[in-house]
Every structure is written in structure tokens, then in C-alpha cells.
Design an enzyme around this catalytic site. Structure first.
Site, PDB file in Angstrom:
ATOM      1  N   ASN A 169     -18.311  19.451 -20.885  1.00 41.83           N
ATOM      2  CA  ASN A 169     -17.273  19.936 -20.282  1.00 41.83           C
ATOM      3  C   ASN A 169     -16.068  21.049 -21.069  1.00 41.83           C
ATOM      4  OD1 ASN A 169     -17.870  18.990 -17.642  1.00 41.83           O
ATOM      5  ND2 ASN A 169     -16.983  17.183 -18.359  1.00 41.83           N
ATOM      6  N   ASN A 220     -11.771  19.071 -20.691  1.00 40.87           N
ATOM      7  CA  ASN A 220     -12.415  20.179 -19.634  1.00 40.87           C
ATOM      8  C   ASN A 220     -11.305  21.290 -19.389  1.00 40.87           C
ATOM      9  OD1 ASN A 220     -10.084  18.658 -18.673  1.00 40.87           O
ATOM     10  ND2 ASN A 220     -11.397  18.172 -16.601  1.00 40.87           N
ATOM     11  N   HIS A 255     -16.403  11.561 -28.259  1.00 38.04           N
ATOM     12  CA  HIS A 255     -15.962  12.865 -28.049  1.00 38.04           C
ATOM     13  C   HIS A 255     -14.844  13.528 -28.630  1.00 38.04           C
ATOM     14  CE1 HIS A 255     -16.951  15.149 -24.379  1.00 38.04           C
ATOM     15  NE2 HIS A 255     -15.935  14.918 -23.704  1.00 38.04           N
ATOM     16  N   TYR A 260      -6.752  18.540 -22.104  1.00 33.39           N
ATOM     17  CA  TYR A 260      -7.992  17.657 -22.306  1.00 33.39           C
ATOM     18  C   TYR A 260      -9.237  18.454 -22.568  1.00 33.39           C
ATOM     19  CZ  TYR A 260      -5.240  13.523 -21.728  1.00 33.39           C
ATOM     20  OH  TYR A 260      -4.126  12.659 -21.680  1.00 33.39           O
ATOM     21  N   TYR A 308      -7.799   8.138 -28.011  1.00 30.54           N
ATOM     22  CA  TYR A 308      -8.890   8.963 -27.996  1.00 30.54           C
ATOM     23  C   TYR A 308      -9.375   9.422 -29.365  1.00 30.54           C
ATOM     24  CZ  TYR A 308      -8.400   9.549 -23.118  1.00 30.54           C
ATOM     25  OH  TYR A 308      -8.243   9.600 -21.767  1.00 30.54           O
TER      26      TYR A 308
END
Length: 185
Positions: free
Chosen positions: A113, A67, A19, A65, A14
Site C-alpha cells: 500500500n 497507505n 511493516h 499512515y 508500530y
């Protein structure tokens, strides 16, 4: 004392995704202060600390993560007794064109989120530095879009935006938030 949070997802896969623009930005700011991150399991985050102009700054990258980002934020906020007005969250925003930056205090989460998670534990009266990553094209889903890497031109545009944030970050320390807002726009 300030708490600055860069939002993103942990893991190399990631690292340079849309994001994770919050992680990319906060790493650049931390480098500017010659500090570095270390893992603090009790806070579920990587943390860096520095003092500038007599003011302590705590930088965090949640290791949960996206969220579940609120879990890290509430633990650090509580431990250091930091008020929401002294909290700054740097995050991606699909409602802004790539490389556009907006600063605001309070407000909704726009379906993000990470912000939803933070709002759930501290409310929404904190500061946000929103970095535009643009919207998905050709019926691509939002989740796929934000979890994909930037194209080279997008990455260059985003890095220019992050440079504006980094070079003007001192205005936050001076509590010149309106000037910061205008200089990064």
C-alpha cells in the site's frame, strides 16, 4: 540530490513491526551520517538532511499512515525538484524471506500500500530497496502479520540485512547501483 524514503507507520505501537522495517533502516543510515530527524508538518514527514561528497541527501519518514505515503513523497519531491531516478524507497516485502534484500528500479508495487500510494503520485520509475520480512504462517492475515513485531531471531536477521544496506549506502552516492545491488544481496 537524492531523496531517500523509509516506509512505515507512525506511533510507538508500530515502531518495531515488520511493516516499519523501512523506518528502522533509514534511521540507521541517518545515524551513520550524524544527522537526525525533525518534523516538517508542511511535508507530512520527519526529515533529515546531510551532504556527503558534495551531494545533498534528503531522508524522510512519512508521518502519514503507510497507505498515504505518497502525500509526503510528492510534497518533498516537488519542493526540491527531485527526479524519480534520484528517489530511493526502503520498504518491507513479504515476498522475500526474512532478511533477504533486493534492489530494483521501477516495476509493480506487489500489493504494498505504501508503494501504491507513491506510484499514484510520481509513477513507478523510482528505486526500491526491498527488505524481506517473510510470509504469514498458519492462515494469519497479511495485515496482522506485517503489523506484528519481529521475533528475536527475525529481528537479528533483519538488522544484519540493514547493516549491509548501511555499510554499502555510499555506493548509491557514487551512482554504483549495480555494485550496491550485488553487495547487499
Amino acid at each position: 540530490m537524492l531523496l531517500v524514503i523509509g516506509l512505515g507507520n507512525p506511533g510507538k505501537e508500530y515502531q518495531y513491526t515488520r511493516h516499519n522495517v523501512g523506518f528502522i533502516a533509514i534511521e540507521k543510515i541517518v545515524n551513520q551520517y550524524n544527522s537526525s530527524f525533525s518534523t516538517k508538518k508542511k511535508f507530512n514527514c520527519e526529515i533529515a538532511e546531510t551532504i556527503s561528497d558534495g551531494q545533498k541527501i534528503i531522508f524522510i519518514k512519512p508521518t502519514t499512515y503507510m497507505n498515504l505515503s505518497g502525500k509526503s513523497v510528492i510534497s518533498v519531491k516537488t519542493y526540491y525538484n527531485i527526479y524519480p531516478a534520484k528517489i530511493f524507497v526502503i520498504h518491507d516485502d513479504i515476498d522475500l524471506e526474512t532478511g533477504r534484500i533486493k534492489f530494483k528500479t521501477g516495476g509493480g508495487n506487489g500489493g504494498h500500500n505504501g508503494l501504491k500510494s507513491i506510484d499514484g503520485v510520481i509513477g513507478n520509475n523510482y528505486n526500491r530497496i526491498r527488505i524481506g520480512v517473510g510470509r504469514p504462517q498458519n492462515n494469519q492475515g497479511v495485515a496482522d502479520y506485517v503489523l506484528n513485531h519481529f521475533s528475536k531471531p527475525e529481528y537479528e536477521t533483519v538488522m544484519q540485512a540493514i547493516d549491509r544496506i548501511t555499510s554499502n549506502f555510499g555506493l548509491i552516492l557514487e551512482n554504483k547501483l549495480e555494485e550496491f545491488k550485488n553487495k547487499i544481496a
